[in-house]
Design an enzyme around this catalytic site. Structure first.
Site, PDB file in Angstrom:
ATOM      1  N   LYS A  27       0.943  -1.167   0.016  1.00  0.00           N
ATOM      2  CA  LYS A  27      -0.104   0.009   0.138  1.00  0.00           C
ATOM      3  C   LYS A  27       0.861   1.137  -0.006  1.00  0.00           C
ATOM      4  CE  LYS A  27      -1.773   2.719   2.159  1.00  0.00           C
ATOM      5  NZ  LYS A  27      -1.944   4.288   2.027  1.00  0.00           N
ATOM      6  N   GLY A  75       5.861   4.787   9.650  1.00  0.00           N
ATOM      7  CA  GLY A  75       4.942   5.870   9.699  1.00  0.00           C
ATOM      8  C   GLY A  75       5.047   6.258  11.318  1.00  0.00           C
ATOM      9  N   SER A  76       4.039   6.863  11.730  1.00  0.00           N
ATOM     10  CA  SER A  76       4.054   7.523  13.042  1.00  0.00           C
ATOM     11  C   SER A  76       3.600   6.439  14.132  1.00  0.00           C
ATOM     12  CB  SER A  76       2.901   8.535  12.881  1.00  0.00           C
ATOM     13  OG  SER A  76       1.475   7.644  12.904  1.00  0.00           O
ATOM     14  N   VAL A  85      -0.380   5.477  14.320  1.00  0.00           N
ATOM     15  CA  VAL A  85      -0.693   4.666  13.213  1.00  0.00           C
ATOM     16  C   VAL A  85      -0.093   3.357  13.456  1.00  0.00           C
ATOM     17  CG1 VAL A  85      -0.790   4.378  10.995  1.00  0.00           C
ATOM     18  CG2 VAL A  85      -1.255   6.534  11.648  1.00  0.00           C
ATOM     19  N   GLU A 111       8.679   0.408  11.858  1.00  0.00           N
ATOM     20  CA  GLU A 111       9.637   1.524  12.090  1.00  0.00           C
ATOM     21  C   GLU A 111       8.957   2.787  11.940  1.00  0.00           C
ATOM     22  OE1 GLU A 111      11.864   4.424  11.372  1.00  0.00           O
ATOM     23  OE2 GLU A 111      11.970   4.037   9.281  1.00  0.00           O
ATOM     24  N   CYS A 143      12.412  10.187   9.509  1.00  0.00           N
ATOM     25  CA  CYS A 143      12.282   9.538  11.027  1.00  0.00           C
ATOM     26  C   CYS A 143      13.473   9.567  11.734  1.00  0.00           C
ATOM     27  CB  CYS A 143      11.824   8.277  10.915  1.00  0.00           C
ATOM     28  SG  CYS A 143      12.701   7.257   9.980  1.00  0.00           S
ATOM     29  N   GLU A 149       7.808  14.813  17.985  1.00  0.00           N
ATOM     30  CA  GLU A 149       8.405  14.666  16.494  1.00  0.00           C
ATOM     31  C   GLU A 149       7.820  15.810  15.650  1.00  0.00           C
ATOM     32  OE1 GLU A 149       9.974  11.399  13.410  1.00  0.00           O
ATOM     33  OE2 GLU A 149       7.782  10.900  14.337  1.00  0.00           O
TER      34      GLU A 149
END
Length: 502
Positions: A194, A246-247, A250, A268, A302, A401
């Site tokens: 995705k 991602g965050s 999520v 990650e 990140c 962040e």
């Protein structure tokens, strides 16, 4: 490729026409580019000028079902029958096709993410290099034969999971495709990927370039929004392994969804990474490196070095060099030679602006930037490189962040205080350490809670070195041979040995 020497608007109109002409940005399932089952589309924007790039298939649960079915059939069929050497040959052929179309992939990356063209090209080249690396390492995987005594023989098989799912971020589309999909396929799995809704175009083209090289169904791409296509991937009971970048919020949702089927996950997630400069460091080199560490890719990484921890004795000297390096970074058209283009999308720009305002409210001092540029750039999602001084470890801006071109300067008095501040967040992804003292470097590398420690440099992740986080920065490792272990499961086989006497 066209020479982009017009106005910002003219450059991007020409580039969009060049990059999208004749390309169908549908889902890529079972070796074909197809419309979404619903027939719906969405249109990501070029963040440099705020205009639509192309219509992209808006996938949902039905499209993910179709992708999973294709992936499972390919795993049970031709792909599953190949040896590691044969898979490696196919992956290297795909990598060669990607290299042959590197200019196209780089241009798409610039248009959808906003990164300078040279950086988009470097990201794509690195992603391709990871595919080639995994292809080679997978061929050397041999299992294990433990010593279990004279009465038994045992060996350990390393077997792929089967159909796997990858949910990619928008900041490094082709690079993270290489990290995740390259490892999954090299280990013998198939993939349902995705892409990020903000930046799906280069990933779709990469999939289309696998046509006739990878068997149909081995690599499937379902575009769409996170709460539709992404949620369908993370909760699908036909996928045997998931990987997400991602965050943190999520990532937690992905993990919860996967838990229902006890699906293993690699996560990650975010980072609030310390960049520690001790008093014996080469201050000028540390300062120049710090500007790159936090502002490369517009801070949308990140692993950005955003928390600058500077020994109080060298703060003035460091800031003199560092602020000069920040001022030298040009902001402008990413199709030209600018160091920094726009942020990826409007909502993200607004988030960065909110954090800058929060920093002011918390009492920090703006040492550089802090505003959106005016003039021709005002139509896009640009923000100046920004530096805050007078930051204390208890401030929100020192702990949350931002994911933008914003860095925060703090000082420390002792080694112990530096380590305490460095470890004082929920994150633990990367850290930079600048010192000429070898003992201090090794001790700091051991004491700082992060998955990667870079000494007298920043950004050291290359094929062969594992990458991943401590604490809320994630679970699992990518990039090294560890990534193949994430995509395989061990099977122990034991055989009883009879008395050999006749």
């Amino acid at each position: 490729m066209t020479d982009y020497d017009g106005t910002l608007q003219e450059n991007h109109e020409a580039a969009i026409a060049e990059a999208t002409d004749g390309v169908d940005f549908g889902n890529y399932i079972d070796g074909e580019t197809v419309d979404a089952a619903s027939g719906e589309t969405f249109s990501p924007e070029d963040p440099a000028v705020g205009v639509a790039l192309a219509d992209v298939a808006r996938g949902d649960e039905a499209d993910v079902d179709r992708g999973v079915s294709a992936a499972r059939n390919a795993f049970d069929g031709e792909w599953g029958d190949l040896t590691a050497m044969e898979r490696g040959d196919a992956l290297r052929e795909w990598a060669a096709a990607l290299r042959d179309n590197l200019d196209e992939l780089a241009l798409l990356g610039t248009l959808e993410v906003g990164k300078p063209l040279y950086a988009a090209r470097a990201d794509a080249e690195t992603g391709i290099a990871f595919i080639e690396y995994y292809a080679s390492v997978a061929a050397a995987q041999e299992g294990r034969v433990p010593d279990v005594g004279d009465d038994s023989f045992a060996y350990v098989r390393e077997e792929p999971y089967g159909a796997t799912g990858q949910i990619l971020p928008w900041n490094y589309p082709i690079l993270l495709l290489g990290w995740k999909v390259g490892a999954a396929l090299a280990a013998g799995n198939t993939s349902v990927t995705k892409p990020p809704e903000q930046a799906p175009l280069a990933i779709v083209r990469a999939a289309q370039l696998s046509k006739g090289i990878l068997p149909d169904g081995v690599f499937n791409v379902v575009n769409g929004y996170g709460d539709e296509a992404g949620a369908a991937v993370s909760s699908h009971d036909g996928l045997n392994k998931l990987s997400f970048t991602g965050s943190v919020p999520v990532g937690r949702e992905v993990m919860r969804s996967a838990a229902d089927d006890v699906t293993p996950v690699t996560l990650e997630l975010g980072g609030k990474n310390p960049f520690v400069v001790f008093p014996d460091a080469d201050v000028e080199e540390a300062a120049e490196t710090a500007a790159v560490a936090g502002l490369y890719n517009n801070g949308q990484s990140c692993d950005s070095g955003t928390r600058l921890l500077i020994h109080e004795d060298i703060e003035t000297e460091f800031l003199d060099h560092y602020l000069d390096a920040v001022a030298d970074r040009s902001v402008g058209d990413p199709l030209q030679d600018a160091n920094q283009g726009p942020l990826c999308y409007r909502e993200h720009l607004e988030k960065v602006e909110e954090y800058v305002e929060l920093g002011r409210e918390e009492g920090a001092t703006v040492l550089a930037g802090g505003e959106r540029p005016e003039g021709d750039l005002s139509a896009g999602y640009y923000f100046e490189p920004t530096v805050f001084g007078d930051v204390t470890p208890d401030m929100r801006i020192a702990n949350e962040e931002v994911f933008g071109p914003v860095q925060f300067v703090m000082t420390f008095e002792s080694y112990e205080e530096a380590v305490e501040i460095a470890n004082g967040t929920e994150y633990g992804l990367t850290a930079g350490v600048f010192t000429e003292n070898a003992s201090r470097a090794h001790r700091a590398a051991a004491d700082i809670q992060a998955g990667s420690i870079w000494v007298n440099q920043y950004f050291g992740t290359v094929p062969g070195t594992p990458f991943g986080g401590f604490k809320n920065s994630g679970i699992g490792r990518e990039c090294g041979k560890d990534a193949l272990e994430e995509y395989t499961q061990d099977k122990s086989v034991h055989l009883a040995l009879d008395d050999p006497a006749l």
